[in-house]
Every structure is written in structure tokens, then in C-alpha cells.
Write a protein that holds these residues in place. Sequence first.
Motif, mmCIF file in Angstrom:
data_model
loop_
_atom_site.group_PDB
_atom_site.id
_atom_site.type_symbol
_atom_site.label_atom_id
_atom_site.label_comp_id
_atom_site.label_asym_id
_atom_site.label_seq_id
_atom_site.Cartn_x
_atom_site.Cartn_y
_atom_site.Cartn_z
ATOM 1 N N LEU A 133 4.478 -2.848 -4.370
ATOM 2 C CA LEU A 133 3.203 -3.561 -4.430
ATOM 3 C C LEU A 133 2.600 -3.787 -3.046
ATOM 4 C CD1 LEU A 133 3.969 -6.147 -7.256
ATOM 5 C CD2 LEU A 133 2.593 -4.080 -7.387
ATOM 6 N N ASN A 134 2.809 -2.824 -2.128
ATOM 7 C CA ASN A 134 2.283 -2.992 -0.774
ATOM 8 C C ASN A 134 1.067 -2.138 -0.501
ATOM 9 O OD1 ASN A 134 3.409 -0.457 -0.659
ATOM 10 N ND2 ASN A 134 4.509 -0.782 1.263
ATOM 11 N N SER A 135 0.550 -1.456 -1.530
ATOM 12 C CA SER A 135 -0.607 -0.558 -1.351
ATOM 13 C C SER A 135 -0.381 0.387 -0.185
ATOM 14 C CB SER A 135 -1.889 -1.373 -1.136
ATOM 15 O OG SER A 135 -2.150 -2.213 -2.238
ATOM 16 N N GLY A 136 0.833 0.921 -0.110
ATOM 17 C CA GLY A 136 1.211 1.743 1.033
ATOM 18 C C GLY A 136 0.337 2.955 1.235
ATOM 19 N N MET A 137 -0.043 3.626 0.156
ATOM 20 C CA MET A 137 -0.896 4.804 0.280
ATOM 21 C C MET A 137 -2.277 4.432 0.819
ATOM 22 S SD MET A 137 0.679 7.555 -0.399
ATOM 23 C CE MET A 137 2.309 7.969 -1.029
ATOM 24 N N LEU A 138 -2.788 3.290 0.383
ATOM 25 C CA LEU A 138 -4.087 2.829 0.874
ATOM 26 C C LEU A 138 -3.988 2.445 2.342
ATOM 27 C CD1 LEU A 138 -7.022 2.125 0.164
ATOM 28 C CD2 LEU A 138 -6.233 -0.165 -0.435
ATOM 29 N N MET A 139 -2.921 1.716 2.707
ATOM 30 C CA MET A 139 -2.731 1.323 4.093
ATOM 31 C C MET A 139 -2.593 2.556 4.994
ATOM 32 S SD MET A 139 -2.858 -1.995 4.128
ATOM 33 C CE MET A 139 -4.055 -1.831 2.790
ATOM 34 N N ARG A 140 -1.890 3.571 4.506
ATOM 35 C CA ARG A 140 -1.710 4.789 5.299
ATOM 36 C C ARG A 140 -3.052 5.447 5.578
ATOM 37 N NH1 ARG A 140 1.670 7.002 2.204
ATOM 38 N NH2 ARG A 140 3.567 6.438 3.320
ATOM 39 N N ARG A 141 -3.928 5.412 4.600
ATOM 40 C CA ARG A 141 -5.237 6.041 4.780
ATOM 41 C C ARG A 141 -6.009 5.408 5.928
ATOM 42 N NH1 ARG A 141 -9.935 7.377 0.340
ATOM 43 N NH2 ARG A 141 -11.568 7.839 1.857
ATOM 44 N N PHE A 142 -5.876 4.106 6.091
ATOM 45 C CA PHE A 142 -6.602 3.407 7.146
ATOM 46 C C PHE A 142 -5.760 3.214 8.409
ATOM 47 C CE2 PHE A 142 -8.950 1.978 3.347
ATOM 48 C CZ PHE A 142 -10.232 2.322 3.748
ATOM 49 N N GLY A 143 -4.556 3.775 8.413
ATOM 50 C CA GLY A 143 -3.695 3.630 9.577
ATOM 51 C C GLY A 143 -3.206 2.213 9.775
ATOM 52 N N LEU A 144 -3.038 1.456 8.685
ATOM 53 C CA LEU A 144 -2.631 0.060 8.774
ATOM 54 C C LEU A 144 -1.171 -0.101 8.385
ATOM 55 C CD1 LEU A 144 -5.715 -1.658 7.086
ATOM 56 C CD2 LEU A 144 -5.291 -1.338 9.532
ATOM 57 N N ASP A 145 -0.525 -1.070 8.994
ATOM 58 C CA ASP A 145 0.857 -1.429 8.676
ATOM 59 C C ASP A 145 0.955 -2.944 8.817
ATOM 60 O OD1 ASP A 145 3.530 -1.421 8.126
ATOM 61 O OD2 ASP A 145 4.160 -0.642 10.080
ATOM 62 N N PRO A 146 0.531 -3.696 7.796
ATOM 63 C CA PRO A 146 0.401 -5.153 7.915
ATOM 64 C C PRO A 146 1.675 -5.824 8.412
ATOM 65 C CG PRO A 146 -0.549 -4.378 5.862
ATOM 66 C CD PRO A 146 0.168 -3.214 6.460
ATOM 67 N N LEU A 147 1.482 -6.813 9.276
ATOM 68 C CA LEU A 147 2.590 -7.593 9.821
ATOM 69 C C LEU A 147 2.565 -8.984 9.205
ATOM 70 C CD1 LEU A 147 4.881 -8.060 11.903
ATOM 71 C CD2 LEU A 147 3.101 -8.758 13.528
ATOM 72 N N ILE A 148 3.698 -9.410 8.653
ATOM 73 C CA ILE A 148 3.824 -10.743 8.061
ATOM 74 C C ILE A 148 4.669 -11.606 8.994
ATOM 75 C CG2 ILE A 148 4.474 -12.073 6.041
ATOM 76 C CD1 ILE A 148 2.335 -9.976 5.493
ATOM 77 N N VAL A 149 4.025 -12.491 9.731
ATOM 78 C CA VAL A 149 4.721 -13.465 10.576
ATOM 79 C C VAL A 149 3.946 -14.772 10.514
ATOM 80 C CG1 VAL A 149 5.653 -11.731 12.166
ATOM 81 C CG2 VAL A 149 3.467 -12.824 12.677
ATOM 82 N N HIS A 150 4.632 -15.892 10.808
ATOM 83 C CA HIS A 150 4.002 -17.208 10.816
ATOM 84 C C HIS A 150 4.329 -17.875 12.153
ATOM 85 C CE1 HIS A 150 3.380 -16.840 6.423
ATOM 86 N NE2 HIS A 150 4.603 -16.347 6.403
ATOM 87 N N TRP A 151 3.329 -18.020 13.016
ATOM 88 C CA TRP A 151 3.528 -18.702 14.297
ATOM 89 C C TRP A 151 3.701 -20.203 14.079
ATOM 90 C CZ3 TRP A 151 4.369 -16.938 19.100
ATOM 91 C CH2 TRP A 151 4.027 -15.609 19.418
#
Length: 751
Positions: free
Chosen positions: A180-198
Motif C-alpha cells: 500500500l505504498n503506491s510504489g509504482m506511482l512514486m517511482r514515476r515521479f522519482g519519489l521515495d517518501p521518508l517517514i520520520v518525526h522530529w
Amino acid sequence: MTRLHDTDYARAEQMLAPYRARRVPGAAVDPQWCAGGTRFWYRAGSRFLVVDPGEGTRRDAFDHDRLAAALSVAAGRAVAADDLPFPAIDLEVRREGAEPDAVRFSAFDALWEWSDRAGTCVRVDEPEVGPSEVPSPDGAWVAFRRDGDILVRSRDGEQEVALTDDAEPDHGYGFLPEPLNSGMLMRRFGLDPLIVHWSPDSTRLLVPRIDQRDLPEQVLVESSPAGGGRPVAHRVRYPMPGDEAQATLAWVVLDVSARTAVVQQSDPEPLLHPGALVTAWWTGDKGDAVHLVHRSRDVLTLELRRLDPSTGELTTLISERGATRVDPTPVLGETPMVHVLATREVLWWSQRDGWGHLYLYGPDGAVEQVTRGQWLVRRVLWVDEERRQVVFLAGGLVDDDPYVRQICRVGLDGTGFTRLTDDALDHDAVGPPGGGYVLDRASDVATPPRSVVRGGDGQVVVELEAPDTSALEALGWEPPERFRVTAADGTTPIFGLLHRPHGFDPDRRYPVIDCIYPGPQVHRSAPGFDTVVPGEAEALAALGFAVVTVDGRGTPGRSKAFHDASWGALDDAGSLVDHVAAIRELALRHPWIDTERVGITGHSGGGFATARAMLAHPDFYTVGVASAGNHDVGWYVPMWIEWYHGAVDDEARKALSTPALAANLRGRLLLIQGELDDNVLPFHALRLVDALIAAEKDVDMLIIPGVEHSLLGRRHYATRRTWDFFVRHLHGTEPPRHRLAPFPIPGSGSG
């Protein structure tokens, strides 16, 4: 027989998002909060505006004409003030010596800084914060990921520090798990979301460590890669319902200065939905603790846990268990209604009395119910700890529509309940991080959102937008009818929307299309403006169809019992029997609705519901277009069946299998499927086709190469093919030759 022309398709095309949004500028006020939420900016059409509720002001964020002229010179590219080449701005420029009104933005692959006061637009040479990077609250550091590990760099790019060094393939930090990470969609836009909480003081990072090693893989084949050549295989980690092996999550606290890592002391937990990655937050001004909402795999237990950031110890503060799913919100994807107060009290949302209400837990474990009645709290907007009050959205207080939301306030001791709004409009209000006010967007099906800022007593502090629909009306639009009918049980009231055909003639009879999404995690037909996938239903109405959307039993937003109707009954797709009953009752009220010509269409879960309706109710639904449907739900992502159906066994899989009903097909069915859909894998559509072939049933199918679940880039083609199918088989005539233009990519241009 209705003969359609190119002009009809062209008019319907203008009903689709984002075209229709451009005709109602200011209807979507999406606040972007500055630090602490003391002010925010938003876009209205082509304008950027900044709002300061404390001062009671709303103004242009900058001089659009001067900035456009200066950027044209500085970048050597023509820039128009009404079509600025950037979707977002940064009002908090921390560069030493920067003008107090400085604004930063990204355009033409560069970072720029503009000041109205100085009249200068200069290129900034410091490293730009990328879409997969997260800056610290003080702006000193930027977190990013490399090869699965977490690093930080100073904002000026002079320092880079690795905070972890033990990542492995499919076992690393801060990434979204499949599928459920929409990996194919993210790949199309060159995105690799980062999940962190400062942490609030910018000294530490709370990071999820994800392990999806050794999970079963599925293969997607890209038949037509860019540039040609051989097909390309893409492997996707994709566990199935009931599989013991699932992705797991463990929380880690990383200290930027000390270079230390503190791991939670308990074993990693199964991770079925990426929402778990954002339901954790720091508490205290400096980040004294971390609190997180935890759901058991069977979602029968919901807990609030405290993580000690110095030791990794996890302590359960609240635990609630039910006979059916225990939810932290009425609708999946919304922020859990859990607020930890400075007094160590906890405000907690629960459906334990059959409705969604707030409860206050004391430090000693004592529990007091704060709100009560046959209505529910829909969203907490602001907890005023000093005044011991909470401001929230409530549904069910307007007698004739339980989905209409009103802004309310009550004391934390349950006294002093007050409605801050008292009208028939639906108030889609949100609150800033620090509270102090709410942004209220009030609308109904005929009235675009009228946006204002309200103070804690409900008073209007700043007027924002009051758009109208004249530009839509010029294209033939008229508001849909909000209706109430009786469910198939003969007693329960259910609600929906009816869109009349454009050019309506009461002496004609019109085919009807059920525009469906069955939930059960969301409801479909809200009482506000443009709440059904904007323009989706209205475009079909522009083609001469009556179009309905219905929220049957088993969908959220009302009582616990109403929602629980789908528990163990996911096969009924949001109560299809209620959809049939609703359309029949509407036809009794409106003789121009032709129940001999009923179509149905939907995407994803709506695609599942569409095929299900065609096979479970073949005497009623005669034409269907199912897009990206998860037709064999027992083999879809684990979350769907485990969270919303319950049992995962052979009996459940058989009951949920639409291919098992293939022999029932009588009408015309079109299946649309993206070849690279990594959410609903293509085998779902192909299994249904295989079963239909075995049953000697005719079916139409469209496989779209190179696209994922959203069909991005080819959605216009799928939309046109959907229209053509209904025109041929419901209107009974050949469609025109009009071809839709590719839909604009969200965020890529002016809105």
C-alpha cells in the motif's frame, strides 16, 4: 434514444477535476501552517495568500506581478503572474540577514528567494530540501535516507552525519512498506517518501524500522517500457490475508548530537497499513515522551502506548477491546482523536456506548465521559487546556441529515456544551497545530465552501473566500439533490445524492448510473460541495444520465451499529441491496428515472462493488464499468479483509469471491485494469475474466500498459472508454468521436 455529439463530450470533460475547480476558485482552501500554526498560507486560483488570525488579516503573500517580472529576468524564462511556475512557498526564511517578508520557492530546478520590500528575486545556492527529505523544526538539519539508513545534513550542506548504519535490503528505516505504498506511482515521479518525526527541540528523530524481508513476492510485467526493448519485470512484496509473515514495525529514537539509537524494548509488531507510521507523536515542549496509537492485527484491541525515548520502554496507558473492530476515528486515514494533556490526562475517542464520543482518562485511570448522545464527534479541532475546553466537529446534530457537521465546544468535565455554528451547512473545519482558532469551510451541495477563521468562541476573525458557481452554471451544472430514502430493511434511513441529467426534460425517461464506492472505511455521499470525486458523477450527468451515489448500511459516519453492518459482510459491498432499494424509491418519486436501464461504475473498491452488483443483482444492473477492482478480496491486501470482514478462512474467501458468481452475468460488463497496479494486482481482473470465460459469458476488458492503480497519465482514456460504454449500452447509440485531453498532473500547474 439520445444522440450525443462532440460538444456534449466537451462539456462533460469540463465537469471533471481539475477543470471544474478552475471555475470555482477559492473553493478549496487548503491551509499550510507556519511554525506553531500562528499563521498559514493557501492558494486561491492563481493567488498565494497569507492569513494571520492573531492580527485578523488576510493578504497576498507577495506582489504577484512584481515577483513574476523579477523571476522572468532572473531565470531567463517568461513567467506570468496568473500562472506562477511553483505550487508552494516557504514563509519562514531563516537565512541570516534575510528580509522579514522574504518568501522562498522552487522553480526551474532551482531555489529562489523574493522580497517585496527589497524588490529582489535571487537564486539561493544552499541545498534545496527535496520531496523525500524532512527539515527539523529549527531549520538547522535536514533528515534523509540513503540505502535504507537515516542521515542528517546541516541546512547549508556543510555537515553530513549518518545516524544508522545497519540497514539491509527490505529491512531499513523510514520507508513505506509494500503493497500500500503506491510504489509504482512514486517511482514515476522519482519519489521515495521518508517517514520520520522530529522532536520539538530538533535534537532527536523518531523513526520506524520496517522489516519486509522474506515476504512473498508478486511480479508485474511492464510490457511497453519507455524507449522500447524487452518487457521489464517488477517484483512487489505482497503478503495475502491470513499469512503469518507480514511486514513488521519497531520504533527507534535517534539522537543527532550523541549519535545514539534507542530501540523499543518490545518485539516488532505486524504492520498491515501505513497509517500506523503516522499515528505516533512527541509530547512536551522538548519531547519528554513519545505516544503512539497501536492496533492489534485483528483490530479488536486499540491501545495508547507511551515510549520512553531514553530507554525504549513501552507502557500501555489505555487499552480498549471490542467484539468487532475498535476504531480510533470514524473514517480511515483521519488523525486519531487522542490528546495527551500536560496534566497527564488523556482525551480519548471511543464508540463504546454505540456512538463516537470523547472520554477523559485521569492519571489514576479514572474515566469520565465528556460528550454523550445519539450523535458522534467527527474531529477534534483544538483542546484548550487553560480553559479546560475542547472544540470539535460533531455529526448528527442536524435533524434531517446525520452527516452534516457542526462546530461545537464542551468543557472537559462534560459541562457547557455549546454549538458554535447553528445552521444547515456542513462545516469541514480544521485546527492548526497550536490551536487558538479554527479554519471553517462551510458548504452544502449547492454552495461552495465559504471559508472563515473562527476564534475559540465561534466568532469570525477573518473572512477568507466566498466563491460562487456562476461559471459552472454556464456549462449546464446545477446542484445535485440531497436525498433520504429507506434501506432494504424497511426501517433504516440512508442518504445520497442525485445528479439530474443536463438539459433535463421531465417528460423524458433517463437511464440511471450508480456511481459507487462501498467503503467500509469511508462514506461516499457527504452533504458538502463537490464531495464525490469532483466532477466524476457530474460528467456522467452532462452526458444525459441520472447519476446517484448512496451510503448504504455498513459505511462510517453514523452509529457503531450502522457501520458494523459490514462486519463479516464485506461481500455485500456497502450493502448493495440498499443501493437497489434507494434507486427504486427514487424512481417512485421521479418517474423520469428508468429502472429498466441501470448502470453502475466505480474504481478500486468501487470496481469490486461494480462487478459484484452485476453478478449479485443481474436483474437490476444491466451495464457496468469496473475499474481496478479487487474482485477476489480474499486474496487482496491483508488489511482489507482482516480489518473490515473479520474471519480469514476458506469459507470467507469463497463468500468474498466475485469470480464464483460469474455464471450470473446477464448484462454488459467492462473491466479496466492498469498493468502495473501494485495495489490491486492485475490477477484480480484476469481471474474474473477466466471465470466468465468458463461460464461462457461475454465480457469486455481494457488492460492499460504502463499505469498503476490511479491510471495516472491514461486516466483520460479510461474515462472516455467508460463514457462510450454507457452511451452505447444505456443510451443505445454510438458515441461521438471526441477525444479527451490528458488530465493535468496534480500539483504541476495552476489550480
